[in-house]
Design an enzyme around this catalytic site. Structure first.
Site, PDB file in Angstrom:
ATOM      1  N   ASN A  90       0.807  -1.231   0.000  1.00 47.10           N
ATOM      2  CA  ASN A  90       0.000   0.000   0.000  1.00 47.10           C
ATOM      3  C   ASN A  90       0.838   1.278   0.000  1.00 47.10           C
ATOM      4  O   ASN A  90       0.348   2.332  -0.408  1.00 47.10           O
ATOM      5  CB  ASN A  90      -0.918  -0.040   1.235  1.00 47.10           C
ATOM      6  CG  ASN A  90      -1.441   1.317   1.608  1.00 47.10           C
ATOM      7  OD1 ASN A  90      -2.328   1.862   0.950  1.00 47.10           O
ATOM      8  ND2 ASN A  90      -0.856   1.905   2.672  1.00 47.10           N
ATOM      9  N   SER A 143      -5.084   3.652  -7.665  1.00 44.15           N
ATOM     10  CA  SER A 143      -5.785   4.924  -7.413  1.00 44.15           C
ATOM     11  C   SER A 143      -6.719   5.206  -8.584  1.00 44.15           C
ATOM     12  O   SER A 143      -6.469   4.736  -9.704  1.00 44.15           O
ATOM     13  CB  SER A 143      -4.771   6.067  -7.310  1.00 44.15           C
ATOM     14  OG  SER A 143      -5.433   7.320  -7.298  1.00 44.15           O
ATOM     15  N   TYR A 156       2.504  10.436 -10.869  1.00 42.18           N
ATOM     16  CA  TYR A 156       1.673   9.698  -9.911  1.00 42.18           C
ATOM     17  C   TYR A 156       0.632   8.873 -10.664  1.00 42.18           C
ATOM     18  O   TYR A 156       0.472   7.668 -10.418  1.00 42.18           O
ATOM     19  CB  TYR A 156       0.994  10.678  -8.948  1.00 42.18           C
ATOM     20  CG  TYR A 156       0.119  10.006  -7.905  1.00 42.18           C
ATOM     21  CD1 TYR A 156       0.688   9.380  -6.794  1.00 42.18           C
ATOM     22  CD2 TYR A 156      -1.264   9.982  -8.028  1.00 42.18           C
ATOM     23  CE1 TYR A 156      -0.108   8.749  -5.843  1.00 42.18           C
ATOM     24  CE2 TYR A 156      -2.069   9.367  -7.090  1.00 42.18           C
ATOM     25  CZ  TYR A 156      -1.487   8.752  -5.991  1.00 42.18           C
ATOM     26  OH  TYR A 156      -2.276   8.123  -5.055  1.00 42.18           O
ATOM     27  N   SER A 159       2.202   6.002 -12.422  1.00 44.49           N
ATOM     28  CA  SER A 159       2.607   4.928 -11.494  1.00 44.49           C
ATOM     29  C   SER A 159       1.400   4.084 -11.096  1.00 44.49           C
ATOM     30  O   SER A 159       1.487   2.861 -10.985  1.00 44.49           O
ATOM     31  CB  SER A 159       3.294   5.509 -10.251  1.00 44.49           C
ATOM     32  OG  SER A 159       2.365   6.149  -9.373  1.00 44.49           O
ATOM     33  N   ILE A 189      -9.476  10.413  -0.355  1.00 50.39           N
ATOM     34  CA  ILE A 189      -9.567   9.889   1.007  1.00 50.39           C
ATOM     35  C   ILE A 189      -8.812  10.828   1.935  1.00 50.39           C
ATOM     36  O   ILE A 189      -7.715  11.303   1.595  1.00 50.39           O
ATOM     37  CB  ILE A 189      -8.935   8.472   1.093  1.00 50.39           C
ATOM     38  CG1 ILE A 189      -9.448   7.561  -0.031  1.00 50.39           C
ATOM     39  CG2 ILE A 189      -9.179   7.856   2.468  1.00 50.39           C
ATOM     40  CD1 ILE A 189     -10.939   7.306  -0.050  1.00 50.39           C
TER      41      ILE A 189
HETATM   42  P1  NAD Z   1      -0.425   8.657   3.931  1.00 51.32           P
HETATM   43  O1  NAD Z   1       0.620   9.640   3.554  1.00 51.32           O
HETATM   44  O2  NAD Z   1      -1.366   8.986   5.035  1.00 51.32           O
HETATM   45  O3  NAD Z   1       0.241   7.247   4.232  1.00 51.32           O
HETATM   46  C1  NAD Z   1       1.273   6.730   3.431  1.00 51.32           C
HETATM   47  C2  NAD Z   1       2.282   6.038   4.339  1.00 51.32           C
HETATM   48  O4  NAD Z   1       3.252   5.410   3.470  1.00 51.32           O
HETATM   49  C3  NAD Z   1       3.047   7.018   5.236  1.00 51.32           C
HETATM   50  O5  NAD Z   1       3.045   6.534   6.566  1.00 51.32           O
HETATM   51  C4  NAD Z   1       4.458   7.036   4.640  1.00 51.32           C
HETATM   52  O6  NAD Z   1       5.462   7.203   5.636  1.00 51.32           O
HETATM   53  C5  NAD Z   1       4.531   5.664   4.014  1.00 51.32           C
HETATM   54  N1  NAD Z   1       5.512   5.592   2.932  1.00 51.32           N
HETATM   55  C6  NAD Z   1       5.708   6.477   1.929  1.00 51.32           C
HETATM   56  N2  NAD Z   1       6.731   6.070   1.166  1.00 51.32           N
HETATM   57  C7  NAD Z   1       7.184   4.908   1.708  1.00 51.32           C
HETATM   58  C8  NAD Z   1       8.225   4.029   1.376  1.00 51.32           C
HETATM   59  N3  NAD Z   1       9.042   4.249   0.334  1.00 51.32           N
HETATM   60  N4  NAD Z   1       8.417   2.932   2.143  1.00 51.32           N
HETATM   61  C9  NAD Z   1       7.616   2.706   3.217  1.00 51.32           C
HETATM   62  N5  NAD Z   1       6.625   3.514   3.587  1.00 51.32           N
HETATM   63  C10 NAD Z   1       6.417   4.607   2.825  1.00 51.32           C
HETATM   64  O7  NAD Z   1      -1.227   8.428   2.561  1.00 51.32           O
HETATM   65  P2  NAD Z   1      -2.392   7.409   2.169  1.00 51.32           P
HETATM   66  O8  NAD Z   1      -3.394   8.210   1.452  1.00 51.32           O
HETATM   67  O9  NAD Z   1      -2.796   6.546   3.288  1.00 51.32           O
HETATM   68  O10 NAD Z   1      -1.615   6.539   1.072  1.00 51.32           O
HETATM   69  C11 NAD Z   1      -1.676   5.134   1.035  1.00 51.32           C
HETATM   70  C12 NAD Z   1      -1.792   4.698  -0.408  1.00 51.32           C
HETATM   71  O11 NAD Z   1      -3.053   5.123  -0.931  1.00 51.32           O
HETATM   72  C13 NAD Z   1      -0.749   5.284  -1.343  1.00 51.32           C
HETATM   73  O12 NAD Z   1      -0.298   4.291  -2.236  1.00 51.32           O
HETATM   74  C14 NAD Z   1      -1.498   6.361  -2.084  1.00 51.32           C
HETATM   75  O13 NAD Z   1      -0.933   6.639  -3.339  1.00 51.32           O
HETATM   76  C15 NAD Z   1      -2.862   5.706  -2.184  1.00 51.32           C
HETATM   77  N6  NAD Z   1      -3.986   6.581  -2.488  1.00 51.32           N
HETATM   78  C16 NAD Z   1      -4.382   7.559  -1.624  1.00 51.32           C
HETATM   79  C17 NAD Z   1      -5.470   8.353  -1.941  1.00 51.32           C
HETATM   80  C18 NAD Z   1      -5.959   9.458  -1.034  1.00 51.32           C
HETATM   81  O14 NAD Z   1      -6.855  10.234  -1.444  1.00 51.32           O
HETATM   82  N7  NAD Z   1      -5.436   9.577   0.179  1.00 51.32           N
HETATM   83  C19 NAD Z   1      -6.162   8.145  -3.139  1.00 51.32           C
HETATM   84  C20 NAD Z   1      -5.744   7.143  -3.989  1.00 51.32           C
HETATM   85  C21 NAD Z   1      -4.659   6.363  -3.643  1.00 51.32           C
END
Ligand code: NAD
Length: 263
Positions: A90, A143, A156, A159, A189
């Site tokens: 994730n 995403s 992004y 990816s 989110i």
């Molecule tokens: P977030 O920033 O709250 O959490 C992401 C976590 O990943 C953080 O704790 C960060 O320290 C960790 N992280 C980042 N790079 C890392 C690495 N190289 N190795 C280990 N840990 C790492 O964000 P989130 O929204 O919870 O993101 C989780 C996933 O959801 C991501 O892949 C993001 O692209 C995806 N996403 C989020 C949304 C949104 O609206 N928040 C929408 C679509 C997809």
């Protein structure tokens, strides 16, 4: 009923947002969880919080885009738990919003390294073990940005489109083994990643407009993505394979449209 009873699992990016909510839910549903994040303090706090609630979780600091670190976290799960049943790859970064024509090769490489090569490495490293045991569930976070433009920067989006393709090709690479690979495509989110969007809207008093482009007219919470990750990681999804599921309030169901409430 515990939906992941005694399942041995890994969740990456578990220090915040969707990963944190998923680690908590997996543990609540009976799983053993290795919570991985590159921020060691944050992920240790999440593991402590889960343990306080009676769950089983250990934390590990690792970079989900580093080949050595992925090998290390998979080895840690196997040594601590005696095997592995499911992984939720994730972790991801947004990479900012540099205008398209100003983006650098270095920016593209870093986003692809973490968001796409990270999940590839996770899949490759768990493969021998899951193939040997003839079962396993792999879930990745893609995403809505991987399905359409304008939900993030261009590297992004590329990816995340790569992650959609990755789960299709990986599911087929596991042909005949019983190992399943799927992805979740979250919409907007409220997490650490989107803090600037939410803060900006709150400051301007336009918070009510967040999520207005989807027919549920609201943003999502991390727990609503964790619920899909839980399903895909569990045996309930035993015939679900090679798919990427939008969990977005209906955002990607429609062309741009000025919605109206029913009378
Ligand atoms: P977030 O920033 O709250 O959490 C992401 C976590 O990943 C953080 O704790 C960060 O320290 C960790 N992280 C980042 N790079 C890392 C690495 N190289 N190795 C280990 N840990 C790492 O964000 P989130 O929204 O919870 O993101 C989780 C996933 O959801 C991501 O892949 C993001 O692209 C995806 N996403 C989020 C949304 C949104 O609206 N928040 C929408 C679509 C997809």
């Amino acid at each position: 009923m515990a939906r992941l009873k005694d399942k041995r699992t890994i969740v990456t990016g578990a220090g915040s947002g969707i990963g944190r909510a998923s680690a908590r839910l997996f543990a609540k549903e009976g799983a053993l969880v290795l919570a991985v994040d590159r921020d060691g303090d944050k992920v240790a706090a999440v593991a402590a919080e889960i343990a306080d609630a009676g769950g089983r979780c250990i934390a590990m600091a690792a970079d989900a885009g580093s080949e050595a670190d992925v090998k290390a976290y998979v080895a840690k799960a196997v040594s601590e738990f005696g095997g592995l049943d499911a992984i939720y790859a994730n972790a991801g970064i947004s990479g900012g919003l540099t205008p398209f024509f100003e983006q650098t090769v270095e920016q593209w490489q870093e986003i692809l390294r973490i968001n796409l090569i990270g999940p590839f490495l996770a899949i490759r490293e768990v493969a021998p073990l899951m193939i040997r045991q003839g079962s396993g569930a792999i879930v990745c976070t893609a995403s809505v940005a991987g399905l359409r433009a304008n939900a993030g920067g261009s590297p992004y989006s590329a990816s995340k489109a790569g992650v959609v393709s990755l789960v299709q090709t990986a599911a087929n690479a596991f042909y005949g083994t019983g190992v399943r690979v799927n992805a979740v495509c979250p919409g907007l989110i409220e997490t650490g990643m989107t803090v600037p969007i939410f803060d900006h809207a709150r400051q301007r008093g336009t918070e009510g407009k967040l999520g207005q482009l989807n027919p549920l007219t609201r943003p999502g919470q991390p727990e609503e993505i964790a619920a899909m990750a839980l399903f895909l990681a569990s045996d309930e999804a035993s015939y679900v394979n090679g798919q990427a599921f939008p969990v977005d309030g209906g955002l990607t169901s429609t062309l741009p449209f000025a919605g109206q409430r029913p009378r």
